[in-house]
Design a protein around this motif. Structure first.
Motif, PDB file in Angstrom:
ATOM      1  N   UNK A  81       0.852  -1.194   0.000  1.00  0.00           N
ATOM      2  CA  UNK A  81       0.000   0.000   0.000  1.00  0.00           C
ATOM      3  C   UNK A  81       0.884   1.239   0.000  1.00  0.00           C
ATOM      4  N   UNK A  82       0.392   2.301  -0.639  1.00  0.00           N
ATOM      5  CA  UNK A  82       1.166   3.545  -0.629  1.00  0.00           C
ATOM      6  C   UNK A  82       0.379   4.664   0.040  1.00  0.00           C
ATOM      7  N   UNK A  83       1.128   5.624   0.570  1.00  0.00           N
ATOM      8  CA  UNK A  83       0.524   6.719   1.333  1.00  0.00           C
ATOM      9  C   UNK A  83      -0.533   7.443   0.507  1.00  0.00           C
ATOM     10  N   UNK A  84      -1.668   7.707   1.129  1.00  0.00           N
ATOM     11  CA  UNK A  84      -2.784   8.338   0.414  1.00  0.00           C
ATOM     12  C   UNK A  84      -3.258   9.593   1.146  1.00  0.00           C
ATOM     13  N   UNK A  85      -3.410   9.514   2.472  1.00  0.00           N
ATOM     14  CA  UNK A  85      -3.810  10.692   3.252  1.00  0.00           C
ATOM     15  C   UNK A  85      -2.864  10.801   4.447  1.00  0.00           C
ATOM     16  N   UNK A 126     -13.961  13.057   4.003  1.00  0.00           N
ATOM     17  CA  UNK A 126     -13.351  13.189   2.682  1.00  0.00           C
ATOM     18  C   UNK A 126     -13.974  12.175   1.729  1.00  0.00           C
ATOM     19  N   UNK A 127     -14.310  12.640   0.537  1.00  0.00           N
ATOM     20  CA  UNK A 127     -14.791  11.736  -0.507  1.00  0.00           C
ATOM     21  C   UNK A 127     -13.591  11.233  -1.291  1.00  0.00           C
ATOM     22  N   UNK A 128     -13.573   9.937  -1.564  1.00  0.00           N
ATOM     23  CA  UNK A 128     -12.445   9.336  -2.277  1.00  0.00           C
ATOM     24  C   UNK A 128     -12.980   8.513  -3.449  1.00  0.00           C
ATOM     25  N   UNK A 129     -12.089   8.130  -4.359  1.00  0.00           N
ATOM     26  CA  UNK A 129     -12.532   7.245  -5.440  1.00  0.00           C
ATOM     27  C   UNK A 129     -12.528   5.802  -4.932  1.00  0.00           C
ATOM     28  N   UNK A 130     -12.519   4.846  -5.819  1.00  0.00           N
ATOM     29  CA  UNK A 130     -12.906   3.488  -5.426  1.00  0.00           C
ATOM     30  C   UNK A 130     -11.778   2.617  -4.876  1.00  0.00           C
ATOM     31  N   UNK A 131     -10.596   3.180  -4.664  1.00  0.00           N
ATOM     32  CA  UNK A 131      -9.477   2.349  -4.229  1.00  0.00           C
ATOM     33  C   UNK A 131      -9.689   1.741  -2.842  1.00  0.00           C
ATOM     34  N   UNK A 132      -9.056   0.610  -2.608  1.00  0.00           N
ATOM     35  CA  UNK A 132      -9.114  -0.050  -1.305  1.00  0.00           C
ATOM     36  C   UNK A 132      -8.066   0.576  -0.401  1.00  0.00           C
ATOM     37  N   UNK A 133      -8.471   0.971   0.777  1.00  0.00           N
ATOM     38  CA  UNK A 133      -7.548   1.669   1.671  1.00  0.00           C
ATOM     39  C   UNK A 133      -7.427   0.975   3.033  1.00  0.00           C
ATOM     40  N   UNK A 134      -6.298   1.209   3.676  1.00  0.00           N
ATOM     41  CA  UNK A 134      -6.064   0.706   5.042  1.00  0.00           C
ATOM     42  C   UNK A 134      -5.435   1.811   5.888  1.00  0.00           C
ATOM     43  N   UNK A 135      -5.392   1.555   7.190  1.00  0.00           N
ATOM     44  CA  UNK A 135      -4.769   2.478   8.133  1.00  0.00           C
ATOM     45  C   UNK A 135      -5.812   3.316   8.849  1.00  0.00           C
ATOM     46  N   UNK A 136      -5.397   3.963   9.926  1.00  0.00           N
ATOM     47  CA  UNK A 136      -6.290   4.818  10.719  1.00  0.00           C
ATOM     48  C   UNK A 136      -7.564   4.060  11.103  1.00  0.00           C
ATOM     49  N   UNK A 175      -1.929   2.184  11.706  1.00  0.00           N
ATOM     50  CA  UNK A 175      -1.209   3.300  11.087  1.00  0.00           C
ATOM     51  C   UNK A 175      -1.921   4.633  11.282  1.00  0.00           C
ATOM     52  N   UNK A 176      -1.152   5.669  11.527  1.00  0.00           N
ATOM     53  CA  UNK A 176      -1.700   7.005  11.739  1.00  0.00           C
ATOM     54  C   UNK A 176      -2.062   7.703  10.444  1.00  0.00           C
ATOM     55  N   UNK A 177      -1.645   7.110   9.314  1.00  0.00           N
ATOM     56  CA  UNK A 177      -1.970   7.674   8.006  1.00  0.00           C
ATOM     57  C   UNK A 177      -2.882   6.679   7.290  1.00  0.00           C
ATOM     58  N   UNK A 178      -3.406   7.113   6.144  1.00  0.00           N
ATOM     59  CA  UNK A 178      -4.214   6.210   5.328  1.00  0.00           C
ATOM     60  C   UNK A 178      -3.440   5.858   4.061  1.00  0.00           C
TER      61      UNK A 178
END
Ligand code: 5GP
Ligand code: MG
Length: 178
Positions: free
Chosen positions: A11-15, A149-159, A170-173
């Motif tokens: 995963x890469x940093x997003x927010x 926050x509105x985001x597109x369809x990617x799968x996210x992790x963290x927070x 993780x403290x970031x998304x």
């Protein structure tokens, strides 16, 4: 770009943590302005919202009661397959304003089910707050009052959000690497 691995995926940093903090402060401000006069009950939906709601309540300009619920899926005997069930609601909602707090609303089906369930308890009003919202995926016919926050369809992790149970700390998304 900062990347993390959770189980078999990268995963890469997003927010960033800084942006998360700004979003939470803005949400807390809006909620405080709108709801500080209410005898508010905050209902946070486990597991994913546990970090977000902890940050949110600490930024509110008023004190509120907070409780946690869980939507559990189980394979019922009906032919429709998965049945969802609300667990952990012990407070009376009668004539109270309820703020439901989610980590993310995707299709919106989980929240829709929860809102239907909450109606049975005769609350005065129910407001919906989610940290992240995927508008392209949303199929609900209810209002989402507070969106971080509105985001597109990617799968996210963290927070608070997980991939297969992990990655919540993780403290970031982070978003799934393509
Ligand atoms: P919905 O019922 O709105 O489709 O899905 C809600 C639940 O699915 C969320 O509370 C969350 O647990 C999970 N979910 C949806 N999108 C994501 C995502 O991008 N990442 C993670 N970790 N969970 C997600
Ligand atoms: Mg969730």
């Amino acid at each position: 770009m900062k990347t993390i691995s959770v189980k078999d995926k990268d995963f890469e940093l997003y927010i960033s943590e800084q942006e998360i903090n700004q979003i939470v402060c803005q949400l807390a401000k809006n909620i405080s302005e709108d709801l500080k006069e209410e005898n508010l009950l905050i209902l946070a939906v486990l597991n994913g919202s546990f970090i977000f709601v902890a940050d949110l309540v600490r930024n509110l300009e008023f004190d509120a009661e907070i409780s946690f619920v869980k939507i559990s899926s189980y394979n019922g005997v009906s032919s429709t397959g998965t049945v969802k069930q609300l667990i952990g609601l012990n407070e009376s909602l009668e004539n109270r304003t309820v703020l439901v707090v989610e980590d993310i609303i995707d299709s919106g089906l989980s929240m829709g089910m929860l809102l239907e369930e909450l109606k049975k308890y005769n609350p005065k009003d129910v407001k919906v707050c989610t940290f992240l919202f995927k508008p392209n995926m949303f199929k609900g016919s209810y209002e989402v009052h507070y969106v971080g926050k509105s985001i597109s369809d990617e799968f996210i992790v963290g927070y608070g959000l997980d991939y297969d149970g992990m990655g919540r700390k993780y403290g970031e998304i982070y978003q799934l690497k393509q």
